[in-house]
Design an enzyme around this catalytic site. Structure first.
Site, PDB file in Angstrom:
ATOM      1  N   PHE A 100      20.070  53.830 114.773  1.00 20.53           N
ATOM      2  CA  PHE A 100      20.941  52.663 114.751  1.00 20.53           C
ATOM      3  C   PHE A 100      21.701  52.643 116.076  1.00 20.53           C
ATOM      4  CE2 PHE A 100      24.798  50.302 113.533  1.00 20.53           C
ATOM      5  CZ  PHE A 100      24.225  49.207 112.922  1.00 20.53           C
ATOM      6  N   ASP A 132      22.750  61.982 110.411  1.00 15.11           N
ATOM      7  CA  ASP A 132      23.350  60.742 109.930  1.00 15.11           C
ATOM      8  C   ASP A 132      22.718  60.426 108.581  1.00 15.11           C
ATOM      9  OD1 ASP A 132      23.871  58.020 109.330  1.00 15.11           O
ATOM     10  OD2 ASP A 132      24.072  57.512 111.446  1.00 15.11           O
TER      11      ASP A 132
END
Length: 394
Positions: free
Chosen positions: A126, A195
């Site tokens: 991301f 993450d």
């Protein structure tokens, strides 16, 4: 088509998690966007009303002690811990995912010490994770290398300090090998930062079991904490006394009310705190996490795979051949809790789906994303979503 609908009803009738749907505020919409923002748990509005009217409105500053505001970051962290396979005392809640990524990456570089001046980052990450990693590299004097997760093992070397990876690719829904990659990072003498935004609350993570060093995650997707709900930071117990946060604040001081000029970090995961916690959103999150009472992550994972399998079966049965292409791996060990379909006019298609009561989302340039939150999505929802998709595409 009638056979598929009948099968959906049978699957819903046999679903051991089906009753959990009543713990959420839902309507007739098929909501397949829990991988962006989870649905509202029933308990949250009343809890927020109490926090605002009684705890803030009546008790005011007394609530820091009497209502447990001061200990909320670590208390709620301990509530998240079993959902990601962590023992208590290793997770603190607060700040955004981006801020926690920064703490974790810089903290990992500092743990690595002299002679290690390279950070590896997931090339498919991301965007914000990439921005944060680049900034952390500049600030620590490190070189940043972007590599695909499949290439991490070969890219590791004696200079590698930290590796920032996503457990699940936010575009395709691909699940990466957390145990294997973590082991490879450790073999190279580096530190692994994961993450978990698209995996926490959707599948078992096993942070403690697999020796993950640091991890971060948001709480507004599969944990249903609400828009902008605070993120969390995991610091493995064995590393806590050496974890040097790049954002020391009065809330992470060993004596926060001592108001001393020199910083002395608090013990344990508390050193991951920074400033005054956002109490309103934090306590809304705490109420949202109550939907997990009595629910095992393994059962959620089993249903997630069943839902996504059924979705892909319905696509094969309903959607005109060649109109869409699945980007999500078919293999269970490589699949998260979403399905991404490539579609030439994806943006327009998603708008029409939403108009007809099927909510997913669009990722530029040509991806339809559908997220499956097993706590409230059923098999009839899946059948209806794909049926409407086929009608829109025709």
């Amino acid at each position: 088509m009638s056979e598929v609908r009948t099968r959906a009803k049978e699957l819903d009738a046999a679903d051991p998690l089906g009753a959990l749907r009543e713990r959420f505020v839902l309507d007739d919409t098929v909501y397949l966007d829990g991988n962006s923002l989870g649905a509202l748990p029933v308990a949250v509005p009343g809890r927020v009303d109490d926090v605002v009217r009684r705890q803030w409105g009546e008790l005011r500053i007394r609530s820091w002690e009497e209502s447990g505001w001061w200990t909320a970051p670590e208390r709620i962290g301990d509530r998240i811990a079993p959902l990601v396979g962590a023992a208590a005392g290793q997770i603190v809640v607060g700040d955004s995912t981006s801020v926690n990524v920064f703490k974790a990456v810089v903290g990992a570089v500092r743990l690595a010490g002299e002679g290690r001046d390279e950070i590896l980052v997931d090339a498919t990450t991301f965007p914000t994770d990439g921005y944060i990693a680049a900034s952390a590299a500049r600030m620590t004097g490190c070189t940043l290398r972007a590599v695909a997760p499949d290439e991490v093992t070969g890219a590791l070397g004696p200079r590698t300090a930290a590796v920032l990876l996503n457990h699940i690719d936010y575009r395709t829904g691909r699940l990466y090998d957390l145990p294997g990659l973590t082991a490879a990072v450790h073999e190279a003498g580096a530190y692994a930062v994961w993450d978990l935004c698209h995996s926490a609350g959707a599948l078992p993570v096993g942070l403690d079991e697999h020796g993950v060093d640091l991890a971060v995650g948001c709480t507004y997707k599969y944990l249903n904490g609400g828009p902008g709900s605070p993120a969390y930071l995991y610091v493995r117990a064995e590393l806590q006394d050496r974890f040097d946060s790049p954002l020391p604040g009065w809330n992470s001081h060993a004596e926060p009310f001592g108001m001393r000029g020199e910083f002395e970090p608090a013990p344990g995961a508390l050193r991951g705190r920074v400033g005054t916690p956002d109490i309103l959103s934090m306590l809304a999150l705490e109420a949202a996490l109550e939907v997990w009472d009595g629910v095992g992550v393994e059962a959620v994972r089993a249903k997630s795979l069943a839902l996504t399998d059924f979705f892909l079966e319905c696509v094969a049965a309903y959607v005109p051949e060649g109109r869409v292409e699945s980007l999500t791996p078919a293999a269970h060990e490589e699949r998260g809790s979403q399905v991404a379909l490539r579609c030439a006019d994806a943006g327009a298609v998603m708008k029409r789906l939403i108009e007809r009561g099927v909510v997913g989302d669009f990722r530029h340039p040509d991806v339809l994303r559908f997220g499956f939150t097993p706590l409230y999505v059923g098999f009839a929802d899946v059948e209806r979503a794909v049926r409407v998709l086929a009608e829109v595409l025709e």
